[in-house]
Motif scaffolding. Structure first.
Motif, mmCIF file in Angstrom:
data_model
loop_
_atom_site.group_PDB
_atom_site.id
_atom_site.type_symbol
_atom_site.label_atom_id
_atom_site.label_comp_id
_atom_site.label_asym_id
_atom_site.label_seq_id
_atom_site.Cartn_x
_atom_site.Cartn_y
_atom_site.Cartn_z
ATOM 1 N N LYS A 1 -5.648 -11.787 2.852
ATOM 2 C CA LYS A 1 -6.867 -11.871 1.935
ATOM 3 C C LYS A 1 -6.832 -11.154 0.766
ATOM 4 O O LYS A 1 -6.705 -12.043 -0.464
ATOM 5 N N ASN A 2 -5.717 -9.962 0.768
ATOM 6 C CA ASN A 2 -5.979 -9.034 -0.575
ATOM 7 C C ASN A 2 -4.086 -8.988 -0.677
ATOM 8 O O ASN A 2 -3.757 -8.418 -1.558
ATOM 9 N N GLU A 3 -3.745 -9.337 0.161
ATOM 10 C CA GLU A 3 -2.114 -10.463 -0.413
ATOM 11 C C GLU A 3 -1.637 -8.358 -0.418
ATOM 12 O O GLU A 3 -0.370 -8.187 -1.638
ATOM 13 N N THR A 4 -1.846 -7.823 0.055
ATOM 14 C CA THR A 4 -0.746 -6.523 0.593
ATOM 15 C C THR A 4 -0.448 -5.997 1.876
ATOM 16 O O THR A 4 -1.183 -6.557 2.399
ATOM 17 N N SER B 1 0.777 -0.981 -0.152
ATOM 18 C CA SER B 1 0.375 0.252 -0.085
ATOM 19 C C SER B 1 0.509 1.253 0.212
ATOM 20 O O SER B 1 1.975 1.379 0.696
ATOM 21 N N SER C 1 -2.082 -7.823 5.018
ATOM 22 C CA SER C 1 -3.991 -8.232 4.642
ATOM 23 C C SER C 1 -3.351 -9.777 3.397
ATOM 24 O O SER C 1 -3.193 -9.422 2.253
ATOM 25 N N THR D 1 -6.510 -14.307 7.616
ATOM 26 C CA THR D 1 -6.667 -12.813 6.977
ATOM 27 C C THR D 1 -5.803 -11.893 6.870
ATOM 28 O O THR D 1 -5.465 -10.736 5.839
ATOM 29 N N LYS E 1 -2.705 -17.551 3.783
ATOM 30 C CA LYS E 1 -4.098 -17.221 3.915
ATOM 31 C C LYS E 1 -4.436 -18.596 3.164
ATOM 32 O O LYS E 1 -6.068 -18.933 3.896
#
Length: 129
Positions: free
Chosen positions: A101-104, A50, A99, A85, A80
């Motif tokens: 879940k979002n691989e971020t 991010s 994250s 998450t 994951k």
């Protein structure tokens, strides 16, 4: 347009085609299916970082090697798969909130800063030292 196809049969053909969802094939004659290639490409993509995390990494002088990013990505993917998450990833020099879940990567700090922090909303920890 083929003169043997009437408007009614064309509409029927289009309707049937729109509702038809072909099953993904594992392999075609020429090699792996599009679905298999797509899944492999997505799996090989590195973690996203991010803007907030990128700023923190730069501001705090955190250096993470390509090899470490690869290990982090691999472990986040494993986490994951196990239902994690949101994870805290600890390396020798950094602490990353990721994250899965979002691989971020959401935020980053150096280990000295991380020692005085309380991490909430985390359901997994990955330690890479």
């Amino acid at each position: 347009m083929n003169p043997n196809i009437t408007n009614h049969s064309l509409d029927s053909l289009l309707h049937n085609t729109a509702n038809h969802k072909p099953k993904p094939k594992e392999k075609t004659e020429g090699g792996p299916s599009f679905q298999a290639v797509l899944e492999a490409r997505v799996a090989d993509e590195p973690l996203k970082v991010s803007k907030h995390a990128a700023d923190r990494i730069a501001d705090r002088g955190i250096d993470i090697s390509d090899a470490d990013w690869d290990r982090i990505h691999e472990k986040v993917s494993e986490a994951k798969d196990k239902g994690v998450t949101d994870s805290l990833v600890l390396t020798e020099d950094a602490a990353l909130v990721v994250s899965a879940k979002n691989e971020t990567v959401i935020t980053a700090m150096n280990r000295a800063e991380a020692e005085s922090q309380i991490f909430t909303n985390i359901n997994g920890t990955i330690v890479l030292e």
